[in-house]
Design an enzyme around this catalytic site. Structure first.
Site, PDB file in Angstrom:
ATOM      1  N   HIS A 165      38.792  22.701  48.887  1.00 45.24           N
ATOM      2  CA  HIS A 165      37.397  22.389  48.553  1.00 45.24           C
ATOM      3  C   HIS A 165      37.355  21.441  47.364  1.00 45.24           C
ATOM      4  O   HIS A 165      37.974  21.715  46.339  1.00 45.24           O
ATOM      5  CB  HIS A 165      36.624  23.682  48.229  1.00 45.24           C
ATOM      6  CG  HIS A 165      36.221  24.448  49.458  1.00 45.24           C
ATOM      7  ND1 HIS A 165      35.155  25.305  49.465  1.00 45.24           N
ATOM      8  CD2 HIS A 165      36.739  24.471  50.715  1.00 45.24           C
ATOM      9  CE1 HIS A 165      35.010  25.816  50.672  1.00 45.24           C
ATOM     10  NE2 HIS A 165      35.974  25.343  51.452  1.00 45.24           N
TER      11      HIS A 165
ATOM     12  N   TYR B 203      26.419  28.715  45.149  1.00 44.96           N
ATOM     13  CA  TYR B 203      25.998  29.687  44.127  1.00 44.96           C
ATOM     14  C   TYR B 203      24.485  29.506  43.946  1.00 44.96           C
ATOM     15  O   TYR B 203      24.017  28.403  43.748  1.00 44.96           O
ATOM     16  CB  TYR B 203      26.670  29.395  42.782  1.00 44.96           C
ATOM     17  CG  TYR B 203      28.161  29.636  42.739  1.00 44.96           C
ATOM     18  CD1 TYR B 203      29.063  28.696  43.251  1.00 44.96           C
ATOM     19  CD2 TYR B 203      28.678  30.798  42.183  1.00 44.96           C
ATOM     20  CE1 TYR B 203      30.433  28.911  43.199  1.00 44.96           C
ATOM     21  CE2 TYR B 203      30.049  31.016  42.117  1.00 44.96           C
ATOM     22  CZ  TYR B 203      30.914  30.073  42.635  1.00 44.96           C
ATOM     23  OH  TYR B 203      32.270  30.294  42.576  1.00 44.96           O
TER      24      TYR B 203
ATOM     25  N   PRO C 251      33.294  38.133  38.348  1.00 45.02           N
ATOM     26  CA  PRO C 251      33.890  37.269  39.378  1.00 45.02           C
ATOM     27  C   PRO C 251      33.194  35.925  39.558  1.00 45.02           C
ATOM     28  O   PRO C 251      33.694  35.070  40.272  1.00 45.02           O
ATOM     29  CB  PRO C 251      33.798  38.115  40.650  1.00 45.02           C
ATOM     30  CG  PRO C 251      32.766  39.137  40.369  1.00 45.02           C
ATOM     31  CD  PRO C 251      32.749  39.367  38.905  1.00 45.02           C
TER      32      PRO C 251
ATOM     33  N   LYS D 285      37.887  33.634  38.322  1.00 44.76           N
ATOM     34  CA  LYS D 285      39.006  33.506  37.389  1.00 44.76           C
ATOM     35  C   LYS D 285      39.978  34.682  37.417  1.00 44.76           C
ATOM     36  O   LYS D 285      41.108  34.557  36.964  1.00 44.76           O
ATOM     37  CB  LYS D 285      38.469  33.363  35.952  1.00 44.76           C
ATOM     38  CG  LYS D 285      37.798  32.036  35.714  1.00 44.76           C
ATOM     39  CD  LYS D 285      38.781  30.876  35.867  1.00 44.76           C
ATOM     40  CE  LYS D 285      38.079  29.590  36.286  1.00 44.76           C
ATOM     41  NZ  LYS D 285      38.940  28.713  37.047  1.00 44.76           N
TER      42      LYS D 285
ATOM     43  N   TYR E 170      36.146  25.311  36.157  1.00 42.69           N
ATOM     44  CA  TYR E 170      36.195  25.958  37.471  1.00 42.69           C
ATOM     45  C   TYR E 170      37.529  25.678  38.177  1.00 42.69           C
ATOM     46  O   TYR E 170      38.123  26.575  38.771  1.00 42.69           O
ATOM     47  CB  TYR E 170      35.038  25.453  38.339  1.00 42.69           C
ATOM     48  CG  TYR E 170      34.803  26.259  39.596  1.00 42.69           C
ATOM     49  CD1 TYR E 170      35.424  25.918  40.805  1.00 42.69           C
ATOM     50  CD2 TYR E 170      33.963  27.374  39.596  1.00 42.69           C
ATOM     51  CE1 TYR E 170      35.214  26.664  41.955  1.00 42.69           C
ATOM     52  CE2 TYR E 170      33.748  28.119  40.746  1.00 42.69           C
ATOM     53  CZ  TYR E 170      34.376  27.748  41.925  1.00 42.69           C
ATOM     54  OH  TYR E 170      34.174  28.491  43.080  1.00 42.69           O
TER      55      TYR E 170
HETATM   56  P1  FAS Z   1      45.169  44.547  40.735  1.00 40.96           P
HETATM   57  O1  FAS Z   1      44.152  45.573  40.340  1.00 40.96           O
HETATM   58  O2  FAS Z   1      44.881  43.622  41.868  1.00 40.96           O
HETATM   59  O3  FAS Z   1      46.539  45.262  41.127  1.00 40.96           O
HETATM   60  C1  FAS Z   1      47.014  46.367  40.376  1.00 40.96           C
HETATM   61  C2  FAS Z   1      47.974  47.148  41.269  1.00 40.96           C
HETATM   62  O4  FAS Z   1      48.544  48.203  40.484  1.00 40.96           O
HETATM   63  C3  FAS Z   1      47.258  47.808  42.453  1.00 40.96           C
HETATM   64  O5  FAS Z   1      47.968  47.582  43.641  1.00 40.96           O
HETATM   65  C4  FAS Z   1      47.261  49.286  42.077  1.00 40.96           C
HETATM   66  O6  FAS Z   1      47.341  50.127  43.221  1.00 40.96           O
HETATM   67  C5  FAS Z   1      48.504  49.405  41.237  1.00 40.96           C
HETATM   68  N1  FAS Z   1      48.469  50.531  40.296  1.00 40.96           N
HETATM   69  C6  FAS Z   1      47.428  50.946  39.551  1.00 40.96           C
HETATM   70  N2  FAS Z   1      47.788  52.018  38.813  1.00 40.96           N
HETATM   71  C7  FAS Z   1      49.102  52.269  39.100  1.00 40.96           C
HETATM   72  C8  FAS Z   1      50.030  53.247  38.675  1.00 40.96           C
HETATM   73  N3  FAS Z   1      49.671  54.173  37.792  1.00 40.96           N
HETATM   74  N4  FAS Z   1      51.284  53.225  39.188  1.00 40.96           N
HETATM   75  C9  FAS Z   1      51.646  52.251  40.072  1.00 40.96           C
HETATM   76  N5  FAS Z   1      50.802  51.298  40.538  1.00 40.96           N
HETATM   77  C10 FAS Z   1      49.545  51.324  40.045  1.00 40.96           C
HETATM   78  N6  FAS Z   1      38.482  38.068  41.183  1.00 40.96           N
HETATM   79  C11 FAS Z   1      38.049  36.853  41.599  1.00 40.96           C
HETATM   80  O7  FAS Z   1      38.562  35.832  41.117  1.00 40.96           O
HETATM   81  N7  FAS Z   1      37.040  36.755  42.550  1.00 40.96           N
HETATM   82  C12 FAS Z   1      36.472  37.878  43.123  1.00 40.96           C
HETATM   83  O8  FAS Z   1      35.584  37.764  43.958  1.00 40.96           O
HETATM   84  C13 FAS Z   1      36.913  39.154  42.732  1.00 40.96           C
HETATM   85  N8  FAS Z   1      36.388  40.286  43.311  1.00 40.96           N
HETATM   86  C14 FAS Z   1      36.832  41.523  42.887  1.00 40.96           C
HETATM   87  C15 FAS Z   1      36.324  42.722  43.459  1.00 40.96           C
HETATM   88  C16 FAS Z   1      36.767  43.970  43.011  1.00 40.96           C
HETATM   89  C17 FAS Z   1      36.206  45.241  43.635  1.00 40.96           C
HETATM   90  C18 FAS Z   1      37.733  44.052  41.993  1.00 40.96           C
HETATM   91  C19 FAS Z   1      38.195  45.403  41.473  1.00 40.96           C
HETATM   92  C20 FAS Z   1      38.258  42.880  41.434  1.00 40.96           C
HETATM   93  C21 FAS Z   1      37.815  41.605  41.882  1.00 40.96           C
HETATM   94  N9  FAS Z   1      38.330  40.414  41.360  1.00 40.96           N
HETATM   95  C22 FAS Z   1      37.921  39.197  41.744  1.00 40.96           C
HETATM   96  C23 FAS Z   1      39.343  40.439  40.388  1.00 40.96           C
HETATM   97  C24 FAS Z   1      40.645  40.661  41.088  1.00 40.96           C
HETATM   98  O9  FAS Z   1      40.857  39.657  42.038  1.00 40.96           O
HETATM   99  C25 FAS Z   1      41.695  40.752  40.029  1.00 40.96           C
HETATM  100  O10 FAS Z   1      41.548  39.737  39.062  1.00 40.96           O
HETATM  101  C26 FAS Z   1      43.076  40.725  40.587  1.00 40.96           C
HETATM  102  O11 FAS Z   1      43.170  41.725  41.578  1.00 40.96           O
HETATM  103  C27 FAS Z   1      44.040  40.958  39.422  1.00 40.96           C
HETATM  104  O12 FAS Z   1      45.276  41.242  39.953  1.00 40.96           O
HETATM  105  P2  FAS Z   1      46.230  42.314  39.234  1.00 40.96           P
HETATM  106  O13 FAS Z   1      46.220  42.087  37.781  1.00 40.96           O
HETATM  107  O14 FAS Z   1      47.492  42.268  39.997  1.00 40.96           O
HETATM  108  O15 FAS Z   1      45.500  43.735  39.416  1.00 40.96           O
HETATM  109  C1  PHB Z   2      35.067  34.997  47.040  1.00 39.50           C
HETATM  110  O1  PHB Z   2      35.137  34.236  48.042  1.00 39.50           O
HETATM  111  O2  PHB Z   2      35.378  36.209  47.098  1.00 39.50           O
HETATM  112  C2  PHB Z   2      34.570  34.444  45.733  1.00 39.50           C
HETATM  113  C3  PHB Z   2      34.427  33.065  45.597  1.00 39.50           C
HETATM  114  C4  PHB Z   2      33.962  32.539  44.396  1.00 39.50           C
HETATM  115  C5  PHB Z   2      33.637  33.409  43.365  1.00 39.50           C
HETATM  116  C6  PHB Z   2      33.782  34.794  43.511  1.00 39.50           C
HETATM  117  C7  PHB Z   2      34.247  35.309  44.700  1.00 39.50           C
HETATM  118  O3  PHB Z   2      33.170  32.895  42.193  1.00 39.50           O
END
Ligand code: FAS
Ligand code: PHB
Length: 389
Positions: A72, A200, A292, A296, A384
Protein backbone atom coordinates in the site's frame (compact mmCIF):
# COMPACT_ATOMS: atom_id res chain seq x y z
CA UNK A 1 18.37 -28.44 29.63
CA UNK A 2 20.62 -25.54 28.62
CA UNK A 3 20.55 -22.83 25.96
CA UNK A 4 22.18 -19.44 25.46
CA UNK A 5 18.99 -17.36 25.22
CA UNK A 6 15.69 -18.47 26.78
CA UNK A 7 12.80 -16.72 24.99
CA UNK A 8 9.47 -16.53 26.82
CA UNK A 9 6.53 -16.27 24.42
CA UNK A 10 5.89 -17.32 20.80
CA UNK A 11 4.25 -14.15 19.56
CA UNK A 12 5.87 -12.00 16.86
CA UNK A 13 8.58 -10.73 19.25
CA UNK A 14 9.68 -14.12 20.56
CA UNK A 15 9.46 -15.92 17.23
CA UNK A 16 11.30 -13.24 15.26
CA UNK A 17 14.04 -13.04 17.91
CA UNK A 18 14.45 -16.82 17.81
CA UNK A 19 15.01 -16.75 14.06
CA UNK A 20 17.31 -13.70 14.12
CA UNK A 21 19.50 -15.62 16.61
CA UNK A 22 19.20 -19.00 14.94
CA UNK A 23 20.38 -17.77 11.53
CA UNK A 24 23.48 -16.39 13.32
CA UNK A 25 24.13 -19.73 15.02
CA UNK A 26 23.16 -18.57 18.52
CA UNK A 27 21.32 -21.23 20.52
CA UNK A 28 17.94 -20.25 21.89
CA UNK A 29 14.73 -21.93 23.02
CA UNK A 30 11.19 -20.54 22.90
CA UNK A 31 8.79 -21.41 25.72
CA UNK A 32 5.11 -20.76 24.85
CA UNK A 33 2.26 -21.35 27.29
CA UNK A 34 -0.47 -21.94 24.70
CA UNK A 35 -0.70 -24.56 21.97
CA UNK A 36 0.26 -23.93 18.35
CA UNK A 37 -3.33 -23.72 17.10
CA UNK A 38 -4.17 -20.97 19.61
CA UNK A 39 -1.04 -18.96 18.84
CA UNK A 40 -1.61 -19.21 15.08
CA UNK A 41 -5.30 -18.42 15.44
CA UNK A 42 -5.04 -15.06 17.19
CA UNK A 43 -6.37 -12.22 15.00
CA UNK A 44 -4.43 -9.02 15.66
CA UNK A 45 -2.38 -6.58 13.63
CA UNK A 46 -2.54 -6.08 9.90
CA UNK A 47 0.06 -3.52 8.77
CA UNK A 48 3.81 -4.16 8.47
CA UNK A 49 6.40 -1.40 8.11
CA UNK A 50 8.94 -2.15 5.36
CA UNK A 51 11.60 -2.57 8.08
CA UNK A 52 9.55 -5.41 9.59
CA UNK A 53 9.11 -7.04 6.19
CA UNK A 54 12.90 -6.76 5.71
CA UNK A 55 13.50 -8.61 8.99
CA UNK A 56 11.20 -11.42 7.85
CA UNK A 57 13.23 -11.60 4.62
CA UNK A 58 16.49 -11.70 6.65
CA UNK A 59 15.30 -14.81 8.47
CA UNK A 60 13.90 -16.42 5.32
CA UNK A 61 10.28 -16.22 6.47
CA UNK A 62 8.95 -13.89 3.78
CA UNK A 63 7.99 -16.12 0.83
CA UNK A 64 4.23 -15.99 1.58
CA UNK A 65 4.54 -12.31 2.49
CA UNK A 66 6.07 -11.61 -0.95
CA UNK A 67 3.34 -13.67 -2.64
CA UNK A 68 0.31 -12.45 -0.69
CA UNK A 69 1.26 -9.25 1.11
CA UNK A 70 -0.56 -6.20 -0.26
CA UNK A 71 1.76 -3.24 -0.90
CA UNK A 72 0.00 0.00 0.00
CA UNK A 73 1.35 3.39 -1.03
CA UNK A 74 -1.25 5.42 0.85
CA UNK A 75 -4.40 5.42 2.94
CA UNK A 76 -7.48 7.60 3.14
CA UNK A 77 -8.93 9.74 5.87
CA UNK A 78 -12.65 10.48 6.01
CA UNK A 79 -13.74 13.50 8.00
CA UNK A 80 -17.49 14.02 8.29
CA UNK A 81 -17.99 12.19 5.02
CA UNK A 82 -15.22 13.98 3.07
CA UNK A 83 -12.34 11.69 1.97
CA UNK A 84 -8.73 12.73 1.33
CA UNK A 85 -5.63 10.64 0.75
CA UNK A 86 -2.30 10.48 2.55
CA UNK A 87 0.11 9.48 -0.23
CA UNK A 88 2.70 7.61 1.83
CA UNK A 89 5.09 6.76 -1.00
CA UNK A 90 4.76 10.15 -2.69
CA UNK A 91 5.48 11.89 0.63
CA UNK A 92 8.20 9.60 2.05
CA UNK A 93 9.38 7.26 -0.72
CA UNK A 94 8.06 4.30 1.29
CA UNK A 95 4.81 2.40 1.76
CA UNK A 96 3.56 -0.36 4.04
CA UNK A 97 2.60 -3.99 3.53
CA UNK A 98 -0.85 -5.21 4.55
CA UNK A 99 -0.37 -8.76 5.85
CA UNK A 100 -2.03 -10.24 8.94
CA UNK A 101 -0.08 -10.87 12.14
CA UNK A 102 -1.61 -14.34 12.07
CA UNK A 103 0.29 -15.03 8.85
CA UNK A 104 3.53 -13.54 10.24
CA UNK A 105 3.31 -15.88 13.24
CA UNK A 106 2.60 -18.89 11.01
CA UNK A 107 5.53 -18.04 8.75
CA UNK A 108 7.93 -17.66 11.70
CA UNK A 109 6.78 -20.90 13.36
CA UNK A 110 7.22 -22.74 10.06
CA UNK A 111 10.70 -21.26 9.58
CA UNK A 112 11.68 -22.27 13.10
CA UNK A 113 10.36 -25.80 12.79
CA UNK A 114 12.13 -26.27 9.46
CA UNK A 115 15.41 -25.11 11.05
CA UNK A 116 14.86 -27.14 14.20
CA UNK A 117 14.74 -24.11 16.51
CA UNK A 118 13.67 -25.48 19.93
CA UNK A 119 10.08 -24.24 20.36
CA UNK A 120 8.02 -25.71 23.19
CA UNK A 121 4.27 -25.14 23.15
CA UNK A 122 2.12 -25.81 26.25
CA UNK A 123 4.96 -24.74 28.58
CA UNK A 124 3.01 -23.98 31.74
CA UNK A 125 3.94 -22.15 34.94
CA UNK A 126 7.04 -20.44 33.53
CA UNK A 127 9.11 -18.82 36.26
CA UNK A 128 12.28 -16.77 35.88
CA UNK A 129 15.13 -17.21 38.39
CA UNK A 130 18.37 -15.40 39.27
CA UNK A 131 18.00 -12.74 36.57
CA UNK A 132 20.45 -10.56 38.53
CA UNK A 133 23.06 -13.28 38.78
CA UNK A 134 25.44 -14.77 36.22
CA UNK A 135 23.51 -18.04 35.89
CA UNK A 136 19.83 -17.28 35.31
CA UNK A 137 17.40 -20.13 34.68
CA UNK A 138 13.76 -20.76 33.85
CA UNK A 139 11.50 -23.43 35.36
CA UNK A 140 8.25 -24.62 33.81
CA UNK A 141 5.97 -27.65 33.49
CA UNK A 142 5.96 -29.56 30.21
CA UNK A 143 4.98 -33.10 29.25
CA UNK A 144 3.77 -33.71 32.80
CA UNK A 145 7.03 -32.83 34.54
CA UNK A 146 8.93 -29.87 36.01
CA UNK A 147 11.65 -28.68 33.65
CA UNK A 148 14.65 -26.41 34.23
CA UNK A 149 16.26 -24.43 31.42
CA UNK A 150 19.67 -22.95 32.26
CA UNK A 151 20.69 -20.01 30.09
CA UNK A 152 22.88 -16.90 29.77
CA UNK A 153 20.04 -14.48 29.04
CA UNK A 154 16.23 -14.41 29.14
CA UNK A 155 14.12 -12.50 26.56
CA UNK A 156 10.73 -11.63 28.06
CA UNK A 157 8.55 -11.68 24.93
CA UNK A 158 5.42 -12.82 26.75
CA UNK A 159 3.14 -9.88 26.04
CA UNK A 160 1.30 -7.44 28.29
CA UNK A 161 -0.06 -10.13 30.61
CA UNK A 162 3.07 -12.25 30.76
CA UNK A 163 5.23 -13.22 33.75
CA UNK A 164 8.47 -11.49 32.75
CA UNK A 165 7.50 -7.91 33.69
CA UNK A 166 5.05 -9.10 36.36
CA UNK A 167 7.88 -10.89 38.17
CA UNK A 168 9.86 -7.66 38.66
CA UNK A 169 9.61 -5.74 41.92
CA UNK A 170 7.71 -2.49 41.16
CA UNK A 171 10.56 -0.36 42.50
CA UNK A 172 12.87 -1.77 39.82
CA UNK A 173 11.11 0.13 37.06
CA UNK A 174 8.69 2.89 36.13
CA UNK A 175 5.35 2.33 34.42
CA UNK A 176 3.77 5.06 32.30
CA UNK A 177 0.13 4.53 31.28
CA UNK A 178 -2.85 6.16 29.64
CA UNK A 179 -6.13 4.29 29.31
CA UNK A 180 -8.56 5.61 26.69
CA UNK A 181 -12.32 5.95 27.34
CA UNK A 182 -13.23 3.56 24.52
CA UNK A 183 -12.33 0.31 22.81
CA UNK A 184 -12.24 -1.10 19.28
CA UNK A 185 -14.71 -3.69 18.09
CA UNK A 186 -13.06 -5.64 15.26
CA UNK A 187 -14.67 -7.93 12.68
CA UNK A 188 -13.14 -10.27 10.13
CA UNK A 189 -15.31 -11.25 7.13
CA UNK A 190 -14.87 -13.23 3.92
CA UNK A 191 -15.88 -10.23 1.86
CA UNK A 192 -13.89 -8.13 -0.63
CA UNK A 193 -12.58 -4.89 0.89
CA UNK A 194 -14.69 -1.78 0.26
CA UNK A 195 -11.63 0.17 -0.99
CA UNK A 196 -8.21 -0.60 -2.41
CA UNK A 197 -6.47 1.11 0.54
CA UNK A 198 -7.22 1.53 4.27
CA UNK A 199 -9.77 4.12 5.33
CA UNK A 200 -9.61 5.82 8.75
CA UNK A 201 -12.78 7.76 9.57
CA UNK A 202 -13.44 10.45 12.17
CA UNK A 203 -17.24 10.59 12.45
CA UNK A 204 -19.52 12.23 14.99
CA UNK A 205 -20.69 8.76 16.05
CA UNK A 206 -17.09 7.62 16.50
CA UNK A 207 -14.01 6.24 14.78
CA UNK A 208 -14.14 3.53 12.12
CA UNK A 209 -11.40 1.77 10.14
CA UNK A 210 -11.77 -0.22 6.93
CA UNK A 211 -8.80 -2.57 6.54
CA UNK A 212 -8.21 -5.91 4.90
CA UNK A 213 -6.26 -9.18 4.95
CA UNK A 214 -6.49 -10.00 1.23
CA UNK A 215 -8.56 -9.05 -1.83
CA UNK A 216 -11.29 -11.37 -0.55
CA UNK A 217 -11.05 -10.92 3.23
CA UNK A 218 -11.92 -7.68 5.03
CA UNK A 219 -11.05 -6.39 8.49
CA UNK A 220 -13.12 -3.55 9.99
CA UNK A 221 -13.12 -1.76 13.33
CA UNK A 222 -15.52 0.63 15.06
CA UNK A 223 -14.85 2.63 18.21
CA UNK A 224 -17.12 1.30 20.95
CA UNK A 225 -17.86 2.09 24.59
CA UNK A 226 -15.62 0.60 27.26
CA UNK A 227 -18.54 -1.36 28.72
CA UNK A 228 -19.78 -2.68 25.36
CA UNK A 229 -20.00 -6.46 25.10
CA UNK A 230 -19.86 -8.59 21.94
CA UNK A 231 -23.50 -9.57 22.44
CA UNK A 232 -24.43 -5.86 22.12
CA UNK A 233 -23.16 -5.88 18.54
CA UNK A 234 -24.99 -8.10 16.05
CA UNK A 235 -23.41 -8.36 12.60
CA UNK A 236 -26.26 -6.26 11.23
CA UNK A 237 -25.74 -3.48 13.78
CA UNK A 238 -22.01 -3.49 13.07
CA UNK A 239 -22.37 -3.37 9.28
CA UNK A 240 -24.95 -0.57 9.57
CA UNK A 241 -22.66 1.43 11.88
CA UNK A 242 -19.68 0.93 9.58
CA UNK A 243 -21.71 2.19 6.60
CA UNK A 244 -22.73 5.32 8.50
CA UNK A 245 -19.25 6.09 9.86
CA UNK A 246 -17.29 5.31 6.68
CA UNK A 247 -20.00 6.91 4.57
CA UNK A 248 -20.14 7.76 0.85
CA UNK A 249 -18.35 5.55 -1.64
CA UNK A 250 -17.06 3.14 1.03
CA UNK A 251 -20.57 2.38 2.24
CA UNK A 252 -21.79 1.80 -1.31
CA UNK A 253 -18.84 -0.49 -2.07
CA UNK A 254 -19.07 -2.40 1.20
CA UNK A 255 -19.89 -6.13 0.92
CA UNK A 256 -21.63 -7.48 4.01
CA UNK A 257 -20.90 -11.03 5.16
CA UNK A 258 -21.11 -13.02 8.40
CA UNK A 259 -18.34 -12.29 10.90
CA UNK A 260 -15.79 -15.12 11.04
CA UNK A 261 -14.19 -13.37 14.01
CA UNK A 262 -15.41 -10.57 16.25
CA UNK A 263 -13.54 -9.13 19.24
CA UNK A 264 -13.29 -6.05 21.45
CA UNK A 265 -9.88 -4.68 22.44
CA UNK A 266 -9.31 -1.83 24.92
CA UNK A 267 -7.14 1.13 23.88
CA UNK A 268 -4.15 1.71 26.08
CA UNK A 269 -0.76 3.44 26.00
CA UNK A 270 1.80 1.82 28.31
CA UNK A 271 5.56 1.82 28.70
CA UNK A 272 7.69 0.09 31.35
CA UNK A 273 11.20 1.41 31.83
CA UNK A 274 13.90 0.21 31.73
CA UNK A 275 13.56 -2.73 29.32
CA UNK A 276 16.59 -4.52 30.77
CA UNK A 277 16.87 -6.01 34.27
CA UNK A 278 20.14 -7.90 34.76
CA UNK A 279 20.03 -10.90 32.41
CA UNK A 280 16.35 -10.28 31.52
CA UNK A 281 15.47 -8.21 28.43
CA UNK A 282 11.83 -7.20 27.86
CA UNK A 283 10.63 -6.87 24.25
CA UNK A 284 7.34 -6.16 22.50
CA UNK A 285 4.07 -5.95 24.40
CA UNK A 286 5.84 -7.23 27.55
CA UNK A 287 7.38 -3.74 27.75
CA UNK A 288 4.92 -1.45 25.95
CA UNK A 289 1.45 -1.13 24.47
CA UNK A 290 0.17 1.38 21.92
CA UNK A 291 -3.42 2.03 20.79
CA UNK A 292 -3.71 0.16 17.44
CA UNK A 293 -4.62 3.34 15.50
CA UNK A 294 -1.09 3.89 14.25
CA UNK A 295 -0.50 0.17 13.49
CA UNK A 296 2.69 0.25 15.61
CA UNK A 297 2.31 -2.63 18.10
CA UNK A 298 3.62 -5.43 15.95
CA UNK A 299 6.25 -3.21 14.30
CA UNK A 300 7.64 -2.06 17.66
CA UNK A 301 7.96 -5.70 18.71
CA UNK A 302 10.03 -6.24 15.56
CA UNK A 303 12.31 -3.25 16.13
CA UNK A 304 12.84 -4.23 19.79
CA UNK A 305 14.06 -7.70 18.88
CA UNK A 306 16.18 -6.35 16.07
CA UNK A 307 18.08 -4.21 18.59
CA UNK A 308 18.22 -7.08 21.09
CA UNK A 309 19.46 -9.58 18.49
CA UNK A 310 22.19 -7.11 17.38
CA UNK A 311 23.36 -6.81 21.01
CA UNK A 312 23.35 -10.57 21.60
CA UNK A 313 25.14 -11.33 18.32
CA UNK A 314 27.81 -8.73 19.15
CA UNK A 315 28.23 -10.24 22.63
CA UNK A 316 28.61 -13.81 21.43
CA UNK A 317 30.68 -12.96 18.32
CA UNK A 318 33.07 -10.38 19.81
CA UNK A 319 32.55 -10.58 23.57
CA UNK A 320 31.38 -6.95 23.57
CA UNK A 321 28.52 -6.04 25.94
CA UNK A 322 27.95 -2.50 24.60
CA UNK A 323 25.01 -3.52 22.40
CA UNK A 324 23.24 -5.17 25.32
CA UNK A 325 23.99 -2.23 27.60
CA UNK A 326 22.53 0.17 25.01
CA UNK A 327 19.44 -1.98 24.29
CA UNK A 328 16.94 -0.36 26.65
CA UNK A 329 17.95 3.20 25.73
CA UNK A 330 17.82 2.51 21.96
CA UNK A 331 14.53 0.59 22.10
CA UNK A 332 12.83 3.15 24.36
CA UNK A 333 13.86 6.04 22.08
CA UNK A 334 11.88 4.39 19.27
CA UNK A 335 9.08 3.19 21.54
CA UNK A 336 8.34 6.69 22.85
CA UNK A 337 8.24 8.16 19.32
CA UNK A 338 5.70 5.48 18.38
CA UNK A 339 3.76 6.10 21.61
CA UNK A 340 3.58 9.79 20.78
CA UNK A 341 2.45 9.14 17.20
CA UNK A 342 -0.15 6.54 18.22
CA UNK A 343 -1.53 8.85 20.94
CA UNK A 344 -1.67 11.78 18.51
CA UNK A 345 -3.30 9.78 15.67
CA UNK A 346 -5.82 8.28 18.08
CA UNK A 347 -6.74 11.75 19.37
CA UNK A 348 -7.09 13.02 15.81
CA UNK A 349 -9.43 10.29 14.61
CA UNK A 350 -11.57 9.46 17.65
CA UNK A 351 -14.39 11.35 19.37
CA UNK A 352 -13.99 10.79 23.10
CA UNK A 353 -16.99 11.14 25.45
CA UNK A 354 -15.16 13.76 27.53
CA UNK A 355 -14.22 15.89 24.50
CA UNK A 356 -15.57 19.42 25.14
CA UNK A 357 -16.57 21.81 22.30
CA UNK A 358 -13.20 23.58 22.44
CA UNK A 359 -11.34 20.25 22.03
CA UNK A 360 -13.63 19.32 19.16
CA UNK A 361 -12.90 22.60 17.37
CA UNK A 362 -9.16 22.04 17.81
CA UNK A 363 -9.55 18.54 16.37
CA UNK A 364 -11.49 19.84 13.38
CA UNK A 365 -8.86 22.54 12.79
CA UNK A 366 -6.03 19.98 12.92
CA UNK A 367 -7.83 17.74 10.42
CA UNK A 368 -8.43 20.74 8.16
CA UNK A 369 -4.74 21.67 8.40
CA UNK A 370 -3.77 18.06 7.61
CA UNK A 371 -6.03 18.06 4.57
CA UNK A 372 -4.42 21.26 3.20
CA UNK A 373 -0.73 20.94 4.18
CA UNK A 374 1.86 18.73 2.50
CA UNK A 375 4.15 19.35 5.48
CA UNK A 376 1.51 18.08 7.90
CA UNK A 377 0.80 15.07 5.72
CA UNK A 378 4.54 14.30 5.47
CA UNK A 379 4.82 14.25 9.27
CA UNK A 380 1.95 11.81 9.51
CA UNK A 381 3.28 9.69 6.64
CA UNK A 382 6.85 9.32 7.94
CA UNK A 383 5.60 8.11 11.30
CA UNK A 384 3.09 5.74 9.72
CA UNK A 385 5.62 4.04 7.38
CA UNK A 386 8.08 3.81 10.29
CA UNK A 387 10.85 6.15 11.44
CA UNK A 388 14.44 5.18 10.58
CA UNK A 389 15.89 2.47 12.85
P1 FAS B 1 2.07 -11.14 22.00
O1 FAS B 1 1.08 -10.81 23.08
O2 FAS B 1 1.63 -11.19 20.58
O3 FAS B 1 2.73 -12.57 22.28
C1 FAS B 1 3.08 -12.95 23.60
C2 FAS B 1 3.14 -14.48 23.63
O4 FAS B 1 3.59 -14.87 24.93
C3 FAS B 1 1.76 -15.12 23.43
O5 FAS B 1 1.84 -16.16 22.50
C4 FAS B 1 1.41 -15.64 24.82
O6 FAS B 1 0.63 -16.82 24.76
C5 FAS B 1 2.77 -15.93 25.40
N1 FAS B 1 2.79 -15.90 26.87
C6 FAS B 1 2.17 -15.03 27.69
N2 FAS B 1 2.43 -15.34 28.98
C7 FAS B 1 3.26 -16.43 28.96
C8 FAS B 1 3.85 -17.22 29.97
N3 FAS B 1 3.66 -16.93 31.25
N4 FAS B 1 4.62 -18.28 29.60
C9 FAS B 1 4.83 -18.54 28.28
N5 FAS B 1 4.27 -17.84 27.26
C10 FAS B 1 3.49 -16.79 27.62
N6 FAS B 1 -1.18 -4.11 16.82
C11 FAS B 1 -1.30 -3.49 15.63
O7 FAS B 1 -0.29 -2.97 15.11
N7 FAS B 1 -2.53 -3.42 14.98
C12 FAS B 1 -3.66 -4.01 15.52
O8 FAS B 1 -4.73 -3.93 14.93
C13 FAS B 1 -3.57 -4.68 16.75
N8 FAS B 1 -4.68 -5.30 17.29
C14 FAS B 1 -4.56 -5.94 18.51
C15 FAS B 1 -5.67 -6.60 19.10
C16 FAS B 1 -5.54 -7.23 20.34
C17 FAS B 1 -6.75 -7.92 20.96
C18 FAS B 1 -4.31 -7.22 21.02
C19 FAS B 1 -4.17 -7.86 22.39
C20 FAS B 1 -3.20 -6.59 20.44
C21 FAS B 1 -3.32 -5.95 19.17
N9 FAS B 1 -2.23 -5.32 18.55
C22 FAS B 1 -2.31 -4.69 17.37
C23 FAS B 1 -0.96 -5.34 19.15
C24 FAS B 1 -0.33 -6.67 18.86
O9 FAS B 1 -0.26 -6.87 17.47
C25 FAS B 1 0.99 -6.69 19.56
O10 FAS B 1 1.70 -5.48 19.37
C26 FAS B 1 1.83 -7.84 19.16
O11 FAS B 1 1.08 -9.02 19.32
C27 FAS B 1 3.08 -7.82 20.04
O12 FAS B 1 3.72 -9.03 19.90
P2 FAS B 1 4.44 -9.71 21.16
O13 FAS B 1 5.21 -8.69 21.89
O14 FAS B 1 5.10 -10.91 20.62
O15 FAS B 1 3.26 -10.11 22.18
C1 PHB C 1 -5.64 -4.11 10.86
O1 PHB C 1 -5.79 -4.38 9.64
O2 PHB C 1 -5.85 -4.95 11.77
C2 PHB C 1 -5.21 -2.73 11.25
C3 PHB C 1 -4.77 -1.85 10.26
C4 PHB C 1 -4.38 -0.56 10.61
C5 PHB C 1 -4.45 -0.18 11.94
C6 PHB C 1 -4.90 -1.06 12.93
C7 PHB C 1 -5.28 -2.34 12.58
O3 PHB C 1 -4.08 1.09 12.28
Amino acid sequence: MRTRVAIIGAGPAGLLLSQLLHVEGIDCMVLEQRDRAHVEGRIRAGVLEQATADLLERVGADSRLRAHGLRHDGFDLVVDGEMFRIGLRDLTGAGVVVYGQTEVVRDLIEAGLQRGTPLLFDAQGVRLHDIDGSAPFVTFEHDGGEQTLACDFIAGCDGFHGVSRAGLSPELGSAFERVYPCGWLGILAEAPPCHDELIYSNHERGFALASMRSRTRSRYYVQCALDDRLEDWSDERLWNELAVRLGGRAAEAMTRAPAIEKSIAPLRSFVFEPMRHGRLFLAGDAAHIVPPTGAKGLNLAASDVRYLAEGLIRFYRRGEAEGLEAYSRKALARVWKAERFSWWFTGLTHRFPDMDPFARRLQAAELDYLRSSRAAQTTLAENYVGLPL
